[in-house]
Scaffold this motif. Structure first.
Motif, PDB file in Angstrom:
ATOM      1  N   LEU A  62       0.812  -1.209  -0.001  1.00  0.00           N
ATOM      2  CA  LEU A  62      -0.016   0.030   0.007  1.00  0.00           C
ATOM      3  C   LEU A  62       0.755   1.251   0.000  1.00  0.00           C
ATOM      4  O   LEU A  62       0.563   2.409  -0.754  1.00  0.00           O
ATOM      5  N   ALA A  63       1.918   1.182   0.746  1.00  0.00           N
ATOM      6  CA  ALA A  63       2.627   2.481   0.738  1.00  0.00           C
ATOM      7  C   ALA A  63       3.723   2.627  -0.520  1.00  0.00           C
ATOM      8  O   ALA A  63       3.709   3.763  -1.118  1.00  0.00           O
ATOM      9  N   ASP A  64       3.920   1.513  -1.220  1.00  0.00           N
ATOM     10  CA  ASP A  64       4.573   1.541  -2.630  1.00  0.00           C
ATOM     11  C   ASP A  64       3.528   2.118  -3.503  1.00  0.00           C
ATOM     12  O   ASP A  64       3.954   3.075  -4.384  1.00  0.00           O
ATOM     13  N   GLY A  65       2.333   1.688  -3.613  1.00  0.00           N
ATOM     14  CA  GLY A  65       1.256   1.925  -4.368  1.00  0.00           C
ATOM     15  C   GLY A  65       0.966   3.544  -4.231  1.00  0.00           C
ATOM     16  O   GLY A  65       0.831   4.250  -5.142  1.00  0.00           O
ATOM     17  N   LEU A  66       0.907   4.059  -3.083  1.00  0.00           N
ATOM     18  CA  LEU A  66       0.356   5.462  -2.791  1.00  0.00           C
ATOM     19  C   LEU A  66       1.778   6.225  -3.293  1.00  0.00           C
ATOM     20  O   LEU A  66       1.400   7.354  -3.760  1.00  0.00           O
ATOM     21  N   LYS A  67       2.950   6.036  -3.039  1.00  0.00           N
ATOM     22  CA  LYS A  67       4.138   6.554  -3.442  1.00  0.00           C
ATOM     23  C   LYS A  67       4.205   6.881  -5.154  1.00  0.00           C
ATOM     24  O   LYS A  67       4.427   7.883  -5.276  1.00  0.00           O
ATOM     25  N   LEU A  68       3.870   5.677  -5.769  1.00  0.00           N
ATOM     26  CA  LEU A  68       3.654   5.774  -7.190  1.00  0.00           C
ATOM     27  C   LEU A  68       2.609   6.595  -7.662  1.00  0.00           C
ATOM     28  O   LEU A  68       2.650   7.485  -8.701  1.00  0.00           O
ATOM     29  N   PHE A  69       1.449   6.553  -6.807  1.00  0.00           N
ATOM     30  CA  PHE A  69       0.294   7.391  -7.343  1.00  0.00           C
ATOM     31  C   PHE A  69       0.524   8.703  -7.243  1.00  0.00           C
ATOM     32  O   PHE A  69       0.187   9.613  -7.918  1.00  0.00           O
ATOM     33  N   LEU A  70       1.355   9.169  -6.302  1.00  0.00           N
ATOM     34  CA  LEU A  70       1.664  10.458  -5.742  1.00  0.00           C
ATOM     35  C   LEU A  70       2.598  11.319  -6.664  1.00  0.00           C
ATOM     36  O   LEU A  70       2.893  12.527  -6.632  1.00  0.00           O
ATOM     37  N   LYS A  71       3.546  10.223  -7.449  1.00  0.00           N
ATOM     38  CA  LYS A  71       4.667  10.788  -8.312  1.00  0.00           C
ATOM     39  C   LYS A  71       3.948  11.497  -9.566  1.00  0.00           C
ATOM     40  O   LYS A  71       3.179  11.051 -10.205  1.00  0.00           O
ATOM     41  N   GLU A  72       4.658  12.569 -10.129  1.00  0.00           N
ATOM     42  CA  GLU A  72       4.337  13.173 -11.318  1.00  0.00           C
ATOM     43  C   GLU A  72       4.735  12.101 -12.551  1.00  0.00           C
ATOM     44  O   GLU A  72       5.837  11.562 -12.474  1.00  0.00           O
ATOM     45  N   ILE A  73       4.052  12.034 -13.492  1.00  0.00           N
ATOM     46  CA  ILE A  73       4.004  11.354 -14.724  1.00  0.00           C
ATOM     47  C   ILE A  73       4.667  12.150 -15.824  1.00  0.00           C
ATOM     48  O   ILE A  73       3.989  13.217 -16.163  1.00  0.00           O
ATOM     49  N   ILE A  74       5.946  12.208 -16.112  1.00  0.00           N
ATOM     50  CA  ILE A  74       6.877  12.945 -17.062  1.00  0.00           C
ATOM     51  C   ILE A  74       6.669  12.186 -18.262  1.00  0.00           C
ATOM     52  O   ILE A  74       7.019  11.309 -18.432  1.00  0.00           O
ATOM     53  N   ILE A  75       6.030  13.181 -19.233  1.00  0.00           N
ATOM     54  CA  ILE A  75       6.130  12.716 -20.622  1.00  0.00           C
ATOM     55  C   ILE A  75       7.351  13.209 -21.619  1.00  0.00           C
ATOM     56  O   ILE A  75       7.552  14.603 -21.262  1.00  0.00           O
ATOM     57  N   PRO A  76       7.972  12.275 -22.014  1.00  0.00           N
ATOM     58  CA  PRO A  76       9.310  13.014 -22.929  1.00  0.00           C
ATOM     59  C   PRO A  76       8.591  14.011 -23.892  1.00  0.00           C
ATOM     60  O   PRO A  76       7.601  13.880 -24.408  1.00  0.00           O
ATOM     61  N   THR A  77       9.544  15.002 -24.129  1.00  0.00           N
ATOM     62  CA  THR A  77       8.825  16.192 -25.191  1.00  0.00           C
ATOM     63  C   THR A  77       8.628  15.606 -26.443  1.00  0.00           C
ATOM     64  O   THR A  77       7.570  15.918 -27.084  1.00  0.00           O
ATOM     65  N   GLY A  78       9.602  14.495 -26.958  1.00  0.00           N
ATOM     66  CA  GLY A  78       9.236  14.235 -28.248  1.00  0.00           C
ATOM     67  C   GLY A  78       8.150  12.966 -28.458  1.00  0.00           C
ATOM     68  O   GLY A  78       8.183  12.118 -29.631  1.00  0.00           O
ATOM     69  N   ALA A  79       7.634  12.486 -27.436  1.00  0.00           N
ATOM     70  CA  ALA A  79       6.929  11.311 -27.376  1.00  0.00           C
ATOM     71  C   ALA A  79       5.647  11.444 -27.806  1.00  0.00           C
ATOM     72  O   ALA A  79       5.207  12.751 -27.831  1.00  0.00           O
ATOM     73  N   SER A  80       5.149  10.550 -28.471  1.00  0.00           N
ATOM     74  CA  SER A  80       3.753  10.391 -28.853  1.00  0.00           C
ATOM     75  C   SER A  80       2.756  10.336 -27.762  1.00  0.00           C
ATOM     76  O   SER A  80       2.621   9.083 -26.954  1.00  0.00           O
ATOM     77  N   ARG A  81       2.042  11.498 -27.476  1.00  0.00           N
ATOM     78  CA  ARG A  81       1.534  11.520 -25.930  1.00  0.00           C
ATOM     79  C   ARG A  81       0.468  10.430 -25.755  1.00  0.00           C
ATOM     80  O   ARG A  81       0.189   9.603 -24.641  1.00  0.00           O
ATOM     81  N   GLY A  82      -0.471  10.201 -26.795  1.00  0.00           N
ATOM     82  CA  GLY A  82      -1.550   9.499 -26.717  1.00  0.00           C
ATOM     83  C   GLY A  82      -1.207   7.973 -26.748  1.00  0.00           C
ATOM     84  O   GLY A  82      -1.491   6.978 -25.776  1.00  0.00           O
ATOM     85  N   SER A 138       8.027   6.318 -26.918  1.00  0.00           N
ATOM     86  CA  SER A 138       8.774   6.991 -25.803  1.00  0.00           C
ATOM     87  C   SER A 138       9.817   7.912 -26.655  1.00  0.00           C
ATOM     88  O   SER A 138      10.533   8.745 -26.310  1.00  0.00           O
ATOM     89  N   ASN A 139       9.955   7.816 -27.878  1.00  0.00           N
ATOM     90  CA  ASN A 139      10.813   8.505 -28.707  1.00  0.00           C
ATOM     91  C   ASN A 139      12.229   8.455 -28.312  1.00  0.00           C
ATOM     92  O   ASN A 139      13.141   9.220 -28.074  1.00  0.00           O
ATOM     93  N   SER A 140      12.708   7.118 -27.832  1.00  0.00           N
ATOM     94  CA  SER A 140      14.034   6.977 -27.086  1.00  0.00           C
ATOM     95  C   SER A 140      14.719   5.810 -27.920  1.00  0.00           C
ATOM     96  O   SER A 140      13.747   4.804 -27.864  1.00  0.00           O
ATOM     97  N   LYS A 141      16.127   5.941 -28.117  1.00  0.00           N
ATOM     98  CA  LYS A 141      16.593   4.447 -28.849  1.00  0.00           C
ATOM     99  C   LYS A 141      16.653   3.455 -27.961  1.00  0.00           C
ATOM    100  O   LYS A 141      16.504   2.272 -28.246  1.00  0.00           O
ATOM    101  N   TYR A 142      17.049   3.686 -26.488  1.00  0.00           N
ATOM    102  CA  TYR A 142      17.072   2.743 -25.645  1.00  0.00           C
ATOM    103  C   TYR A 142      15.912   2.077 -25.341  1.00  0.00           C
ATOM    104  O   TYR A 142      15.418   0.783 -25.374  1.00  0.00           O
TER     105      TYR A 142
END
Length: 337
Positions: A62-82, A138-142
């Motif tokens: 539950l603590a791990d789930g809460l931590k991940l839920f509160l973290k910001e979702i960062i979308i890379p600049t060149g990513a296909s958002r949808g 993700s528009n990332s080669k890795y």
């Protein structure tokens, strides 16, 4: 009004109730499988594992789930958002809808269709799309390289899994999962000459779910994390949940095909409900999943592909030929009578 209720509203409501009764426990099991994995591996490595949050660490998921839920979702600049946001949702959804045909007991199944095996195989095969979408968007080669390696790995082991499933179908004569379980009422298939195929099928399930020692997409030293390297927060959590939900589903699929599903090992133990036996078998197979992670180093990619194409594929294809021949000339397999 009564006709509307009996013909449309109540059947729909009853289906929703059954879906919630399946999805709820599965998601709870996914959460606590993460805790069980950390505890088991900690014990094997002579560590304690999570033991701070709650009694014996029971609130850690539950603590791990809460931590991940509160973290910001960062979308890379060149990513296909949808596509970037749809990919983790697709991975989790596919892992959940597969449970529609898993029988928990005689008559206790959401959808007892006659092509249940094909449905499960198709749904598990679609899982590769979520990974490919994540790597490409993700528009990332890795991330893209990790997605390609993961897709190649999953497709490679699906071939041998398909042939192994055919050997089971030859001896049952049905694509219905309940019928496959009933065919094992006298003896489980894992205690027959099909035992080597049960082992190969389970190993293929480990590779199919990208689990250790076949977790090549997550080879940190090579690919910086694999196809989900650009994901964080709840989007990463959905991939995480999808992976563990796939583990549980593949364990259930293996239990149904080779371990008698809900059937007890001995008739005098039949007083124990069928869902309990299925739960115990799934738990045992999940323990083996975790055990493999603690005991074995990661395979090299060439070793992974050699095992799938040069070992499992010829053996599984030979198994289909031999099983069909035995069925035809022995005259005891309903699949080819």
């Amino acid at each position: 009004m009564a006709e509307l209720w009996d013909g449309y509203i109540w059947p729909t409501l009853w289906i929703v109730i059954k879906i919630v009764a399946i999805v709820g426990p599965v998601m709870g099991a996914v959460a606590y499988l993460t805790l069980a994995e950390r505890k088991v591996i900690g014990s094997m490595h002579m560590r304690r594992g999570p033991n701070v949050v709650g009694l014996w660490g029971l609130l850690q998921p539950l603590a791990d789930g809460l931590k991940l839920f509160l973290k910001e979702i960062i979308i890379p600049t060149g990513a296909s958002r949808g596509v970037f946001l749809i990919a983790p949702c697709l991975t989790l959804i596919l892992a959940l809808i597969a449970w529609a045909v898993i029988p928990f007991d005689e008559g206790m199944v959401l959808s007892d269709i006659n092509v249940g095996v094909l449905y499960l195989f198709a749904v598990s095969g679609l899982g590769v799309y979520g990974i490919l979408m994540a790597g490409w968007a993700s528009n990332s080669k890795y991330a893209f390289l990790g997605a390609l390696r993961s897709a190649a790995q999953m497709v490679s082991y699906e071939v041998s899994m398909g042939f192994i499933i055919i050997t089971v179908l030859v001896f049952t004569g049905s694509l219905n999962l309940s019928d496959i379980v009933e065919a094992q009422r006298d003896v489980w298939f894992m205690f027959t000459p099909l035992f080597p195929f049960a082992v190969m099928f389970f190993i293929s399930c480990v590779a199919e779910t990208n689990r250790h020692p076949f977790d090549l997409p997550e080879a940190e030293a090579e690919l910086v994390g694999g196809y989900n390297v650009e994901y964080g927060g709840m989007a990463f959590a959905l991939f995480f949940l999808g992976e563990y939900a796939n583990m549980i589903m593949m364990a259930a699929f293996t239990a149904v095909l080779f371990m008698g599903g809900w059937l007890p090992p001995f008739d005098y133990l039949s007083f124990i409900p069928g869902p309990v036996w299925l739960f115990l078998k799934i738990s045992f197979l999940l323990f083996v999943f975790i055990w493999l992670r603690a005991a074995y180093p990661r395979y090299r990619y060439d070793q992974l592909m050699r095992l799938g194409w040069k070992v499992f594929l010829p053996l599984s294809l030979a198994g289909v030929i031999i099983a069909s021949g035995v069925a035809v000339y022995g005259g005891f397999a309903p699949g080819l009578q």
